[in-house]
Design a protein around this motif. Structure first.
Motif, PDB file in Angstrom:
ATOM      1  N   GLY A  39     -62.386  15.594  81.576  1.00  0.00           N
ATOM      2  CA  GLY A  39     -63.127  14.564  82.077  1.00  0.00           C
ATOM      3  C   GLY A  39     -63.156  13.140  81.850  1.00  0.00           C
ATOM      4  O   GLY A  39     -63.864  12.119  82.216  1.00  0.00           O
ATOM      5  N   ASP A  40     -62.557  12.935  80.517  1.00  0.00           N
ATOM      6  CA  ASP A  40     -62.559  11.721  79.969  1.00  0.00           C
ATOM      7  C   ASP A  40     -61.494  10.681  80.753  1.00  0.00           C
ATOM      8  O   ASP A  40     -60.547  11.017  81.504  1.00  0.00           O
ATOM      9  CB  ASP A  40     -61.741  11.859  78.735  1.00  0.00           C
ATOM     10  N   LEU A  41     -62.294   9.244  80.773  1.00  0.00           N
ATOM     11  CA  LEU A  41     -61.420   8.114  81.709  1.00  0.00           C
ATOM     12  C   LEU A  41     -60.118   7.749  81.176  1.00  0.00           C
ATOM     13  O   LEU A  41     -60.021   7.768  79.759  1.00  0.00           O
ATOM     14  CB  LEU A  41     -62.392   7.102  81.678  1.00  0.00           C
ATOM     15  N   LEU A  45     -59.418   2.607  91.618  1.00  0.00           N
ATOM     16  CA  LEU A  45     -58.848   4.078  91.309  1.00  0.00           C
ATOM     17  C   LEU A  45     -59.101   4.344  89.943  1.00  0.00           C
ATOM     18  O   LEU A  45     -58.721   3.423  89.080  1.00  0.00           O
ATOM     19  CB  LEU A  45     -57.521   4.359  91.845  1.00  0.00           C
ATOM     20  N   ILE A  46     -59.497   5.323  89.578  1.00  0.00           N
ATOM     21  CA  ILE A  46     -59.676   5.905  88.145  1.00  0.00           C
ATOM     22  C   ILE A  46     -59.012   7.082  88.006  1.00  0.00           C
ATOM     23  O   ILE A  46     -58.641   7.894  88.941  1.00  0.00           O
ATOM     24  CB  ILE A  46     -61.166   5.789  87.635  1.00  0.00           C
ATOM     25  N   ALA A  47     -58.503   7.294  86.830  1.00  0.00           N
ATOM     26  CA  ALA A  47     -57.707   8.673  86.541  1.00  0.00           C
ATOM     27  C   ALA A  47     -58.653   9.294  85.247  1.00  0.00           C
ATOM     28  O   ALA A  47     -58.925   8.704  84.206  1.00  0.00           O
ATOM     29  CB  ALA A  47     -56.479   8.325  85.841  1.00  0.00           C
ATOM     30  N   LEU A  51     -65.761   2.149  81.735  1.00  0.00           N
ATOM     31  CA  LEU A  51     -64.771   1.089  82.423  1.00  0.00           C
ATOM     32  C   LEU A  51     -64.934  -0.113  81.240  1.00  0.00           C
ATOM     33  O   LEU A  51     -63.789  -0.966  81.109  1.00  0.00           O
ATOM     34  CB  LEU A  51     -65.041   0.772  83.608  1.00  0.00           C
ATOM     35  N   GLU A  52     -65.691  -0.355  80.817  1.00  0.00           N
ATOM     36  CA  GLU A  52     -66.170  -1.522  79.816  1.00  0.00           C
ATOM     37  C   GLU A  52     -65.441  -1.382  78.649  1.00  0.00           C
ATOM     38  O   GLU A  52     -64.508  -1.941  78.077  1.00  0.00           O
ATOM     39  CB  GLU A  52     -67.480  -1.959  79.515  1.00  0.00           C
ATOM     40  N   ALA A  53     -65.589  -0.124  78.145  1.00  0.00           N
ATOM     41  CA  ALA A  53     -64.570   0.335  77.077  1.00  0.00           C
ATOM     42  C   ALA A  53     -63.133   0.339  77.266  1.00  0.00           C
ATOM     43  O   ALA A  53     -62.509   0.004  76.648  1.00  0.00           O
ATOM     44  CB  ALA A  53     -64.846   1.905  76.602  1.00  0.00           C
ATOM     45  N   LEU A  54     -62.702   0.762  78.572  1.00  0.00           N
ATOM     46  CA  LEU A  54     -61.398   0.432  78.858  1.00  0.00           C
ATOM     47  C   LEU A  54     -60.738  -0.757  78.823  1.00  0.00           C
ATOM     48  O   LEU A  54     -59.910  -1.150  78.396  1.00  0.00           O
ATOM     49  CB  LEU A  54     -61.250   1.232  80.387  1.00  0.00           C
ATOM     50  N   LEU A  55     -61.690  -1.803  79.370  1.00  0.00           N
ATOM     51  CA  LEU A  55     -61.120  -3.226  79.296  1.00  0.00           C
ATOM     52  C   LEU A  55     -61.081  -3.461  77.895  1.00  0.00           C
ATOM     53  O   LEU A  55     -60.043  -4.349  77.619  1.00  0.00           O
ATOM     54  CB  LEU A  55     -62.149  -4.042  80.231  1.00  0.00           C
ATOM     55  N   GLU A  56     -61.942  -3.186  77.311  1.00  0.00           N
ATOM     56  CA  GLU A  56     -62.247  -3.810  75.730  1.00  0.00           C
ATOM     57  C   GLU A  56     -60.823  -3.188  75.044  1.00  0.00           C
ATOM     58  O   GLU A  56     -60.038  -4.000  74.271  1.00  0.00           O
ATOM     59  CB  GLU A  56     -63.177  -3.024  75.062  1.00  0.00           C
TER      60      GLU A  56
END
Length: 175
Positions: A73-75, A66-68, A22-27
């Motif tokens: 299995g990767d976010l 919610l996450i996809a 999630l931190e990588a997603l936000l970044e």
């Protein structure tokens, strides 16, 4: 092209692997220009503080995440739902921080996350959703295309990385 994915409602953020994803997603979102409250380059302490805040909101019970995940299995992305807890607002919620990794955009991930967050809201007895997005951002036509109605505009609502004030568009959707 639409990729297969699984959407999960995350009740708590106590999984270290998920937190790192999630931190990588936000970044990725911030560094690609998304207007989600931060400017690029995103400092590590801001990533942690953001998700610590989400974790606290989840534990309070009035917030959903919610996450996809893709078939490997990767976010791929996430979206949040903030439930109004006031007696006169038990019918409404705010959709927040729709984030999709840059490399997975234009594959239907955002559309599926929005459908899932709307289904989650319905399941919680919510019949009115609201959200906001930066005027001129790619979110604006996306929300219109997915049935959201423009409610108005707030001038100078946010200061973007260019140092200038930018307008925010408010949307709503009746479920």
């Amino acid at each position: 092209m639409t990729i297969p994915l699984a959407i999960t409602d995350i009740p708590a953020l106590n999984d270290h692997r998920l937190r790192a994803e999630l931190e990588a997603l936000l970044e990725d979102a911030v560094n690609s220009g998304a207007s989600v409250g931060y400017h690029a380059p995103l400092e590590p302490h801001w990533k942690q503080a953001f998700w610590n805040g989400v974790a606290a909101q989840l534990s309070g019970g009035a917030h959903r995440l919610l996450i996809a995940r893709g078939p490997d299995g990767d976010l791929l992305g996430s979206v949040q739902l903030a439930l109004c807890t006031k007696p006169n607002g038990a019918h409404r919620a705010e959709v927040q921080k729709l984030l999709v990794f840059t490399r997975h955009r234009r594959n239907g991930v955002a559309r599926r996350l929005m459908a899932a967050v709307e289904d989650t809201a319905r399941g919680l007895g919510r019949s009115l959703l609201v959200l906001d997005t930066l005027k001129g951002d790619s979110g604006e036509p996306f929300y219109e295309a997915t049935g959201w109605r423009r409610a108005g505009l707030i001038p100078g609502y946010t200061v973007e990385a260019d140092g200038a004030f930018h307008d925010t568009v408010l949307f709503y959707k009746t479920l």
